[in-house]
Design an enzyme around this catalytic site. Structure first.
Site, PDB file in Angstrom:
ATOM      1  N   HIS A  73       2.393  -7.288 -11.236  1.00  0.00           N
ATOM      2  CA  HIS A  73       2.800  -6.798  -9.926  1.00  0.00           C
ATOM      3  C   HIS A  73       2.622  -7.835  -8.818  1.00  0.00           C
ATOM      4  CE1 HIS A  73       3.703  -3.611  -7.102  1.00  0.00           C
ATOM      5  NE2 HIS A  73       2.552  -3.761  -6.471  1.00  0.00           N
TER       6      HIS A  73
ATOM      7  N   GLY B   5       0.802  -1.208   0.000  1.00  0.00           N
ATOM      8  CA  GLY B   5       0.000   0.000   0.000  1.00  0.00           C
ATOM      9  C   GLY B   5       0.839   1.263   0.000  1.00  0.00           C
TER      10      GLY B   5
ATOM     11  N   ASP C  82       5.370  -5.821 -14.871  1.00  0.00           N
ATOM     12  CA  ASP C  82       4.796  -4.868 -13.933  1.00  0.00           C
ATOM     13  C   ASP C  82       5.304  -3.467 -14.252  1.00  0.00           C
ATOM     14  OD1 ASP C  82       3.718  -3.583 -11.724  1.00  0.00           O
ATOM     15  OD2 ASP C  82       5.329  -4.225 -10.384  1.00  0.00           O
TER      16      ASP C  82
ATOM     17  N   SER D 126       5.121  -5.300  -3.003  1.00  0.00           N
ATOM     18  CA  SER D 126       4.772  -3.903  -3.214  1.00  0.00           C
ATOM     19  C   SER D 126       5.372  -3.027  -2.118  1.00  0.00           C
ATOM     20  CB  SER D 126       3.252  -3.772  -3.326  1.00  0.00           C
ATOM     21  OG  SER D 126       2.895  -2.535  -3.853  1.00  0.00           O
ATOM     22  N   TYR D 127       4.555  -2.249  -1.366  1.00  0.00           N
ATOM     23  CA  TYR D 127       5.138  -1.444  -0.295  1.00  0.00           C
ATOM     24  C   TYR D 127       5.678  -2.313   0.838  1.00  0.00           C
ATOM     25  CZ  TYR D 127       6.106   2.592   2.575  1.00  0.00           C
ATOM     26  OH  TYR D 127       6.766   3.542   3.319  1.00  0.00           O
TER      27      TYR D 127
END
Length: 498
Positions: A475, A86, A422, A185-186
């Site tokens: 991703h 996120g 991605d 991701s984050y």
């Protein structure tokens, strides 16, 4: 346990051995056991547990977890903690859409519940796995004190470490198992910062001692410079921009693609954006999902309140592009020190572009489902959202490269994997920063295979560091390539060559 026994006097050895065996055979808390799930009518292939761990009784910080025992040998298979990114996105994203024990099917009737079927590529085939909603305020996690929703990288790692220590006290029979931390991701920030907290705890002798072995990061944000400069080479390599434009951008921007140094550089980057704006940023091979209430694909001007600024800054408008935001921070504005607005804050609570979360939203906001998984009711903590705007998040840990150097130099295993289509966190950035560590190559660039077919490429470095691409994936690798993801995941956890 062996360490504790060694400290005992001769007269107490038998007592300590008895206590050790008693702890190792203690069962998981039965009040956390999940006995049935709405939408699923079959038999669970392994035990499932879920609930809250209160990590701060004074503040009432309650972190929610869903634990799936291994379908293989739970008493010996690794325990893996999974984190989505996120910042502000729930790890039920991974549970529902990626590598959880079930595949979710849309409800057959309007207003009905999604149907659950066993997932043949679930990561619980080979590991025990904990899905954690972190930080507090995300997913089903909550606090009684709203000030806890103002949080950053360092506090998130401290809180998640506190969760782990308490979780293993609840499930002590899993303490001897190899323990890994994984995310995407984050979580490229969450994973190394939490791993560092775990290692500090081990060095300090913090009880219980976790059997930490290593970590995995998928398409993870890592470093301002490397992430910021990844997009343009990726776009050119994938044939998304012309040779002429690529050369013009290189010349005018002088190799710095994320902080335009002049108007000409910025205009060239705008041309790059124009070529990419209609693509699915999470997988350039896939069409873009459009929800019925999706906003126009246009620039959005927002003003962040003063609490969102770095110290000493004043309120100012921030221009963002809807298409550039989602489950990870955008690479035209890579993660820098200071506030990192969650995507709903940036998009005025509009849906994540190109992302359909309707199944998870329907299932996790059903009253019967909440009851079955021991989650608080909607009236207490609100609706479950894929990504929330409840938290104000501060990136205060800096570049992740020093964290990776620290961890790998100590011999902990690290797998950095990347879906090679991605556009959100392109593999070009991950490939560049892993090489920048300066480690000797011990497994030269080569294809890795699944069922005789090339599944991607990898390069192995000394100090147990591996960089791996997944061919044709976006991703969220386990979502797009579930069989290939289970393959490299299984091999990595077992310590076998991929």
């Amino acid at each position: 346990m062996a360490r504790a026994t060694a400290l005992c006097s001769y007269k107490l050895i038998c007592y300590c051995l008895f206590f050790s065996l008693a702890v190792l055979t203690q069962s998981a808390p039965e009040d956390a056991l999940i006995t049935q799930l709405p939408g699923y009518s079959g038999t669970f292939p392994s035990k499932h547990y879920s609930g809250y761990v209160n990590i701060d009784e004074n503040h009432g910080k309650n972190l929610f977890y869903y634990f799936v025992e291994s379908e293989g040998n739970p008493s010996e298979d690794p325990v893996v903690l999974w984190l989505n990114g996120g910042p502000g996105c729930s790890s039920f994203d991974g549970f529902v859409y990626e590598h959880g024990p079930f595949n979710f099917e849309e409800a057959k009737t309007k207003g009905g519940l999604p149907q659950l079927h066993l997932n043949p590529s679930s990561w619980s085939k080979v590991s025990n796995i904990i899905y954690l909603d972190s930080p507090v305020g995300v997913g089903l996690s909550y606090s009684k004190n709203r000030s806890d929703y103002l949080i950053g990288d360092i506090q998130t790692a401290i809180d998640s470490h506190a969760f782990l220590l308490k979780w293993f006290e609840l499930y002590p029979e899993f303490l001897p198992n190899p323990f890994f931390i994984a995310g995407e991701s984050y979580a490229g920030v969450y994973v190394p910062t939490l791993s560092y907290e775990v290692v500090k705890g081990i060095i300090a002798g913090t009880q219980p001692i976790l059997n930490f072995k290593g970590y995995l990061v998928g398409n993870g944000v890592t470093d301002n410079e490397f992430d910021g400069n990844a997009l343009v080479p990726f776009a050119h390599g994938m044939g998304l921009i012309s040779d002429d434009l690529y050369e013009e951008v290189k010349t005018e921007c002088k190799g710095n693609f994320y902080i335009p140094q002049n108007d000409i550089c910025e205009s060239k980057l705008d041309k790059v954006d124009a070529n990419l704006q209609d693509l699915n940023m999470y997988n350039i091979l896939e069409p873009c999902y459009h929800s019925s209430d999706a906003a126009e694909n246009t620039d959005i001007k927002i003003r962040l309140p003063s609490s969102f600024q770095k110290l000493g800054e004043t309120d100012r408008p921030l221009a963002v592009r809807k298409r550039m935001f989602g489950r990870a921070w955008p690479l035209k504005a890579p993660v820098r020190d200071g506030i990192v607005p969650t995507w709903p804050q940036l998009l005025n609570s509009q849906t994540v572009p190109c992302t359909n979360d309707e199944v998870a939203t329907a299932w996790l906001n059903d009253e019967a489902v909440r009851k079955a998984i021991h989650a608080e009711e909607e009236t207490v903590i609100g609706k479950w959202e894929l990504c929330t705007d409840r938290i104000d998040y501060n990136h205060d840990a800096g570049s992740m490269i020093p964290y990776h150097k620290n961890l790998t130099s100590r011999g902990y295993q690290a797998l950095i994997f990347s879906g090679d289509h991605d556009l959100c966190v392109p593999y070009t950035g991950s490939q560049a920063w892993t090489r920048s560590l300066g480690y000797k190559i011990v497994d030269e660039w080569r294809p890795w295979m699944v069922n005789g077919d090339v599944a991607g490429y990898l390069q192995g470095y000394e100090n147990n560091l591996t960089f791996l691409t997944v061919k044709g994936s976006g991703h969220t690798v386990p979502e797009y390539k579930p069989q290939e993801a289970l393959e490299f995941y299984s091999k990595f956890l077992a310590g076998n060559p991929i």
